[in-house]
Each structure stands twice: as structure tokens, then as C-alpha cells.
Design an enzyme around this catalytic site. Structure first.
Site, PDB file in Angstrom:
ATOM      1  N   TYR A  87      50.398  34.800  31.466  1.00  0.00           N
ATOM      2  CA  TYR A  87      50.536  33.505  30.837  1.00  0.00           C
ATOM      3  C   TYR A  87      51.625  33.430  29.940  1.00  0.00           C
ATOM      4  CZ  TYR A  87      45.768  32.768  32.541  1.00  0.00           C
ATOM      5  OH  TYR A  87      44.649  32.664  33.572  1.00  0.00           O
ATOM      6  N   ASP A 121      52.488  36.021  37.158  1.00  0.00           N
ATOM      7  CA  ASP A 121      53.072  36.171  35.793  1.00  0.00           C
ATOM      8  C   ASP A 121      52.020  36.313  34.996  1.00  0.00           C
ATOM      9  OD1 ASP A 121      55.785  36.161  36.263  1.00  0.00           O
ATOM     10  OD2 ASP A 121      55.984  33.993  36.240  1.00  0.00           O
ATOM     11  N   HIS A 160      45.935  28.825  45.786  1.00  0.00           N
ATOM     12  CA  HIS A 160      45.970  29.530  44.471  1.00  0.00           C
ATOM     13  C   HIS A 160      44.855  28.550  43.772  1.00  0.00           C
ATOM     14  CE1 HIS A 160      47.366  30.310  40.431  1.00  0.00           C
ATOM     15  NE2 HIS A 160      47.865  31.246  40.854  1.00  0.00           N
ATOM     16  N   PHE A 187      44.976  36.598  35.504  1.00  0.00           N
ATOM     17  CA  PHE A 187      43.987  35.694  35.377  1.00  0.00           C
ATOM     18  C   PHE A 187      43.415  35.674  33.956  1.00  0.00           C
ATOM     19  CE2 PHE A 187      44.968  35.314  39.737  1.00  0.00           C
ATOM     20  CZ  PHE A 187      45.340  34.166  39.746  1.00  0.00           C
TER      21      PHE A 187
END
Length: 220
Positions: free
Chosen positions: A66, A64, A183, A77
Site C-alpha cells: 500500500y 505492491d 482481483h 493485503f
């Protein structure tokens, strides 16, 4: 032979289809309900604007954008230079420093994208404060098609971090490269992200393929 010449052609085709009209309708409904949507709509397709189809070498899959005001910028990211570096990206930078002795001081990953790293969130929008809020509106159909299209080129390196990203393995043909790890979130980075050395490994693969490696140093 690849059946698209550019991401823009692909986006133009897909945005006319019924499933994409449902995405638009869902976003409009979210807006009308008084929700802030991130990133701004002009940045929904930024990953494709900054990383050409023809020059894509590596795909990094996020989940997703942020969900915090002013943070998401359309690249998985990534954040703009003046924004505090989020925890997952801090851990990505820690791994790059350990792997390649490179120190990055801001979170704008545009230079990676411009070198051929597709920074792809599976969902291209999110409601403020609600992670996963747009995970059921149709984005995944669109981004699954993106993955399917790009892997047809062959010799693409897919960096799959975390269980969600690993679910995309079934879309990737054997003539590509898959590097898997935990992750980079603080909740899981110590379970196999730290020490994965994906950045040096990816560059070694590129060199073996006769392709220019990525400069992971972001500069000033």
C-alpha cells in the site's frame, strides 16, 4: 530435493547478487530524492519472517505494498490492527464471510502467515503515493525466484487474483494447485472474485493432502 533450507538462507544468497545491489541503489536514490518508501525497510522481508519455507502451504500473490503512510506492513493485503481496513481487504473479508461464515474485524493477517500462507507482494517496496513506482527496480526477479523455489515443493496452493497475479502461472509446475479469480479491488471484485470460494476450496485441498487446513479467523 529442495536446494534451500530456509528463506533466510535464500535471502542471504540473493542479496549478495548484482541485481539485488541495483535494488538497494534504487531505493537509496528514492530516499535521497526525498521520497518516503513503504513499508519500512525492516519489513521488506516480513512475509518470509512470518511464514517459514518448510511450512508454506498457500501463496497469495499481491502486486505492491500500500503506498499510503502507515498502511503497508510487509504482508500482501495486510495492515496493522489499528489501521482502517483497505477496500481490497474488505472484499477479501466479505468473501470469507460468504464462503465460511467467518467475520474478521481487523486487517492484520499475521496469523494466516504463521499458519503457512505466504503473503507475497511481487514488488516489496513502493514510493509514497505512487503505485508501481518500484516495479522496474529488480524486485520481480527476486520474487519470481521465490515462486519458482516454493513451487518445487509440490502441492502448494497458489491463489492468483487479478490479471497481474495470473502472469505468474508460467512459473508454477503442474504438481501444485492454482486457483484463479478477479482481483478483490472494488473495480473488479464483482467480476469473479465474489463467489470464488477460494478459502474453503484451499482448505479442502489441504485436507485431501493430509495437511492441516488454515483457520481464516483472525481473532481479536
Amino acid at each position: 530435493m529442495n536446494d534451500i533450507l530456509s528463506w533466510q538462507n535464500f535471502i542471504n544468497q540473493e542479496t549478495k547478487k548484482p541485481y539485488f545491489k541495483e535494488i538497494k541503489t534504487s531505493i537509496i536514490k528514492s530516499n535521497r530524492a526525498g521520497n518516503n518508501i513503504f513499508p519500512p525497510p525492516k519489513d521488506f522481508f516480513k512475509a518470509f519472517e512470518k511464514c517459514d519455507y518448510e511450512t508454506t502451504k498457500i501463496v497469495i500473490i499481491g502486486q505492491d505494498p500500500y503506498p499510503t503512510v502507515g498502511v503497508a506492513n510487509g504482508l500482501a493485503f495486510s495492515v496493522n490492527k489499528n489501521i482502517k481496513i483497505p477496500a481490497s481487504l474488505k472484499n477479501i473479508f466479505k468473501e470469507i464471510e460468504d464462503d465460511l461464515k467467518i467475520v474478521n474485524n481487523h486487517g492484520d493477517l499475521t496469523s494466516w502467515a504463521e499458519q503457512g500462507v505466504l503473503l507475497l507482494n511481487v514488488n516489496l517496496s513502493v514510493v509514497e503515493g505512487k503505485p508501481g513506482s518500484h516495479s522496474k527496480i529488480g524486485w520481480e526477479k527476486f520474487t519470481d525466484l521465490v515462486i519458482s523455489k516454493i513451487q518445487k515443493k509440490g502441492s502448494i496452493i497458489f491463489l492468483l487474483w487479478g490479471n497481474y497475479a495470473k502472469t505468474k502461472k508460467s512459473l508454477i509446475g503442474k504438481n501444485n494447485y492454482i486457483l484463479e479469480a478477479a482481483h478483490p479491488s472494488p473495480l473488479s471484485a464483482h467480476n469473479g472474485f465474489f463467489g470464488c470460494k477460494h478459502f474453503s476450496k484451499a482448505n479442502k485441498i489441504l485436507l485431501n493432502e493430509g495437511i492441516k487446513p488454515i483457520d481464516w479467523q483472525l481473532g481479536e
